[in-house]
Design a protein around this motif. Sequence first.
Motif, PDB file in Angstrom:
ATOM      1  N   GLU A   1       0.801  -1.218   0.000  1.00 21.51           N
ATOM      2  CA  GLU A   1       0.000   0.000   0.000  1.00 21.51           C
ATOM      3  C   GLU A   1       0.836   1.272   0.000  1.00 21.51           C
ATOM      4  OE1 GLU A   1      -2.422  -0.354   3.437  1.00 21.51           O
ATOM      5  OE2 GLU A   1      -3.642  -2.004   2.653  1.00 21.51           O
ATOM      6  N   VAL A   2       2.135   1.174   0.186  1.00 27.18           N
ATOM      7  CA  VAL A   2       2.982   2.360   0.309  1.00 27.18           C
ATOM      8  C   VAL A   2       3.443   2.811  -1.076  1.00 27.18           C
ATOM      9  CG1 VAL A   2       5.077   3.313   1.332  1.00 27.18           C
ATOM     10  CG2 VAL A   2       3.759   1.582   2.574  1.00 27.18           C
TER      11      VAL A   2
ATOM     12  N   SER B   1       5.599  -2.524   0.556  1.00 24.72           N
ATOM     13  CA  SER B   1       4.998  -2.725   1.870  1.00 24.72           C
ATOM     14  C   SER B   1       5.668  -1.826   2.898  1.00 24.72           C
ATOM     15  CB  SER B   1       5.136  -4.195   2.287  1.00 24.72           C
ATOM     16  OG  SER B   1       4.506  -5.044   1.363  1.00 24.72           O
ATOM     17  N   HIS B   2       5.006  -1.665   4.036  1.00 19.20           N
ATOM     18  CA  HIS B   2       5.563  -0.844   5.106  1.00 19.20           C
ATOM     19  C   HIS B   2       6.870  -1.437   5.616  1.00 19.20           C
ATOM     20  CE1 HIS B   2       2.201   1.963   5.652  1.00 19.20           C
ATOM     21  NE2 HIS B   2       1.419   0.940   5.365  1.00 19.20           N
ATOM     22  N   ASP B   3       7.843  -0.572   5.836  1.00 21.23           N
ATOM     23  CA  ASP B   3       9.145  -0.987   6.349  1.00 21.23           C
ATOM     24  C   ASP B   3       9.724   0.200   7.108  1.00 21.23           C
ATOM     25  OD1 ASP B   3      11.921  -1.520   6.683  1.00 21.23           O
ATOM     26  OD2 ASP B   3      11.875  -2.945   5.030  1.00 21.23           O
TER      27      ASP B   3
ATOM     28  N   HIS C   1      12.317   2.481   5.359  1.00 16.83           N
ATOM     29  CA  HIS C   1      12.024   3.353   4.228  1.00 16.83           C
ATOM     30  C   HIS C   1      12.194   4.819   4.614  1.00 16.83           C
ATOM     31  CE1 HIS C   1      10.932   0.145   1.718  1.00 16.83           C
ATOM     32  NE2 HIS C   1       9.682  -0.031   2.099  1.00 16.83           N
TER      33      HIS C   1
ATOM     34  N   THR D   1      10.660   8.395   4.116  1.00 20.11           N
ATOM     35  CA  THR D   1       9.409   9.018   3.682  1.00 20.11           C
ATOM     36  C   THR D   1       9.669  10.447   3.233  1.00 20.11           C
ATOM     37  OG1 THR D   1       8.185   7.646   5.258  1.00 20.11           O
ATOM     38  CG2 THR D   1       7.060   9.587   4.362  1.00 20.11           C
TER      39      THR D   1
ATOM     40  N   VAL E   1       7.594   7.015  -0.416  1.00 20.68           N
ATOM     41  CA  VAL E   1       8.927   6.675   0.072  1.00 20.68           C
ATOM     42  C   VAL E   1       9.921   6.769  -1.069  1.00 20.68           C
ATOM     43  CG1 VAL E   1       8.015   5.196   1.897  1.00 20.68           C
ATOM     44  CG2 VAL E   1       8.636   4.188  -0.300  1.00 20.68           C
TER      45      VAL E   1
END
Length: 638
Positions: free
Chosen positions: A487-488, A507-509, A512, A514, A539
């Motif tokens: 979703e990112v 994916s969220h990590d 990353h 931002t 990101v």
Amino acid sequence: MNAGDIARLADVGRAAVSNWRRRYDDFPQPVGGTAASPLFSLPEVEDWLRRNGKSYEMSLGERVWQRLRASGDDLRLGDLVGCAGAFLLFLRRDPGGWREAARSSEPAKRLHQAAATATADLPVPVDWSLIDARLYRLLADLAAEQGPLGAFELLCERYVVAHSRQLSVTRADIAELVARLARLEESPAGESLTVLDPSCGVGAMLLPFTGARVLGQESGDTAALLTAVRLLLRDARAEVVAGDSLRLDGFPDLRADVVVCDPPFNERAWGYEELTGDPRWEYGLPPRGESELAWVQHCLAHVRPGGLVAILMPVAAAGRRPGKRIRGNLLRAGALRAVVTLAPGGPDLWLLRRPAGERPSSLVLLMDGTGGLPGVEAAWRAFTADPESEAPGTGHAVRIIDLLDDEVDLTPARHRPYREEEDPALGFAAVRDRFHAAVAALPQYTPAIAALAETRDLPSTTIGELVRAGLVTIHQGPPKMPADLGEVPVLTAADLAGGGGPSGRTSHDPGHITLEAGDVVATSTTEGAARTVTEGGAVLGSQLHLYRVDHDRMDPDFLAGYLRYAGAATRAYPGASRVDARRVRIPRLSLPEQRVYGRAFRELLALEDRLRETTALGETLIRLGFDGLIGGHLRPNG
């Protein structure tokens, strides 16, 4: 060193070096090279720069490279780089061995023995006497500064540039694309894959697979050695063999999960006479002038049933008459699954699967991927899931029976279907009106920039100095961004160059970076793309750098403008693909003056974006015009 090396050393343009040679009688005379590309002595150049008050700075990496290149003639440069790489691998595997050998009574002998033992898995013997003790010490210092892998990649990149006419290296973005397509075969990380490249060159196609078991073969000893070192420095489970894959197969019994290949094109001496009855020619004996079709069948012979072959091919291989029988047999058997044009003029990417006994597919994917490589992955993913579905972008499934005519021409451009909105009869007038409106609007995007009576000589600084002063903070994107459907949003290098929004997904990590509004993002390559982010939340993608400024002291558009247009002049070295952005020079101006420049840079980028859109409309108009006139949908007026 050549004129480009001198220009980089003194931080000037090549034209300045040419002027020095003409204006100063005491400028060093060439000591080698040719009249068109002379070579100069580094000590003599350094002495001349000091005597004439020219400031210069030589990095440790540059000093190692110049010392290495001076250790032998250019014919042995590859052997020298290979020897240096083997020594760096020795340092990686036995950090204390070098120091212990240097302290012994016979340092050279002990070094050669210890290094040979630590690197016994290399594909060819290493001549350790090529490099002297002083250069070994410099290499050890460079490894301490950049790590053994970073040090060797620097040397490899210099070697590729120095021998650019003899070496053909696969583009990094194409190699990454092929790796992403291959990882769809099993797990996203590819740890369970066995990957073979039977014509690996210096390893470009195998480097993205370092989490898998990787196997390579290359006809030249030097290239095989360089590939092995590059992979082993990444701790890959690698085996590389030196030898001609077609004549002397290094892995005769192997059936890999994936075979990737960027073979030599247009080779007539590929072994036609001695390989006439070879069992690999399951789809037909390759004609003498179709060596690429020999490589295609060699790759298919080395992949397991259902496994993937990704091979780069010349554009002409999709339509040349001598190869039509083999192309037809590949289609009938269901082996050839896709042909993708990656760039104008080539190469094409052929994707094949070894038939596994199931009913052959009746469709093949043809795609023009020149508009951007990210769309190729999406089209292949959709086609693999459901060949009957409409492929996204410019990909389209074509019935195999429609291709089995007298030509069996698989060129994607020849089979591009009309889309409803682009039908020549319906769309030509609409596109013409949009094109005229876009051209008419261009003048309002031209920034107000005036000519000066004489050039301003402003005091300047570098981005490196701005970082030390706290005005700028630099963040680097990851070497590789896992491609998934998270979703990112991810801002990619292609998004930055095209002026579009984030097109990637991950994916969220927590690792990353931002983006925030007001950040400056730039590529790490000589393409020179740089922009100020207007909306945060995405990101930072791979191959990108983020420059976060102190907005009370620096205007981001001002910084982005100099990164965009000055970056290509400060590349790490002539012909390199990376930019040393810390050396970019920026005038020292007050914040109000920076904002004036920043606004002008922003307006120039807006003009560039508008010109790109207008050019795309013009190309569509031209294509619709030709299609309509030839197809009978349009007629000339008058």
